[in-house]
Design an enzyme around this catalytic site. Sequence first.
Site, PDB file in Angstrom:
ATOM      1  N   TYR A   1       0.852  -1.191   0.000  1.00 32.15           N
ATOM      2  CA  TYR A   1       0.000   0.000   0.000  1.00 32.15           C
ATOM      3  C   TYR A   1       0.891   1.245   0.000  1.00 32.15           C
ATOM      4  CZ  TYR A   1      -3.725  -3.240   1.333  1.00 32.15           C
ATOM      5  OH  TYR A   1      -4.621  -4.281   1.360  1.00 32.15           O
TER       6      TYR A   1
ATOM      7  N   ASN B   1     -12.738  -1.169  -5.374  1.00 34.55           N
ATOM      8  CA  ASN B   1     -12.499  -1.688  -6.720  1.00 34.55           C
ATOM      9  C   ASN B   1     -13.733  -2.469  -7.185  1.00 34.55           C
ATOM     10  OD1 ASN B   1     -11.591  -3.020  -9.006  1.00 34.55           O
ATOM     11  ND2 ASN B   1      -9.889  -4.049  -8.009  1.00 34.55           N
TER      12      ASN B   1
ATOM     13  N   CYS C   1      -6.411  -6.050  -7.251  1.00 38.26           N
ATOM     14  CA  CYS C   1      -6.170  -5.466  -5.931  1.00 38.26           C
ATOM     15  C   CYS C   1      -5.598  -6.497  -4.958  1.00 38.26           C
ATOM     16  CB  CYS C   1      -7.427  -4.804  -5.376  1.00 38.26           C
ATOM     17  SG  CYS C   1      -8.902  -5.807  -5.401  1.00 38.26           S
ATOM     18  N   HIS C   2      -5.713  -7.788  -5.283  1.00 33.64           N
ATOM     19  CA  HIS C   2      -5.108  -8.812  -4.418  1.00 33.64           C
ATOM     20  C   HIS C   2      -3.581  -8.720  -4.430  1.00 33.64           C
ATOM     21  CE1 HIS C   2      -5.331 -10.739  -8.409  1.00 33.64           C
ATOM     22  NE2 HIS C   2      -4.238 -11.393  -8.053  1.00 33.64           N
TER      23      HIS C   2
ATOM     24  N   GLU D   1      -0.688 -17.286  -8.268  1.00 31.10           N
ATOM     25  CA  GLU D   1       0.157 -16.588  -9.230  1.00 31.10           C
ATOM     26  C   GLU D   1       1.631 -16.908  -9.022  1.00 31.10           C
ATOM     27  OE1 GLU D   1      -0.775 -12.428  -9.533  1.00 31.10           O
ATOM     28  OE2 GLU D   1      -2.873 -12.838 -10.023  1.00 31.10           O
TER      29      GLU D   1
END
Length: 130
Positions: A68, A89, A97-98, A125
């Site tokens: 952030y 979002n 946003c993850h 990911e």
Amino acid sequence: MNVGVFGRTVELDAGRVAVSEAELRAQVGEYVAGDRRTFDVSVALPDGFVGDVMAEMRAIPYGETRTYGELADALDTAPVAVGQACGKNPVPLVVPCHRVVGAESLGGYSAGDGPALKRRLIEHERNAGD
């Protein structure tokens, strides 16, 4: 519209993307299967600060995270403000946003069941190339 992601439900504002719901569902399915790293959709970003934060989030590459604070530095604002914007979002997952985390914690997540899904998406990911 709601889509299933790793056994959780994620709400996406289909009015913000320039593809059919069927195409969006197909792309989410490909992402979950590990066959897609980016979404091939045009997203109508909200005006103002939330849209600015979303533009920064879209630039975070698949498999990577930013804090952030890093996004706040890029936007000349406070990390808390970035976190609040992330929570607004309208197309989580499509605008990732993850991939935005706290400096010393995972942070929150407004989709699915919250931080548990965020952790699962990040792991998905990071392990995609294995």
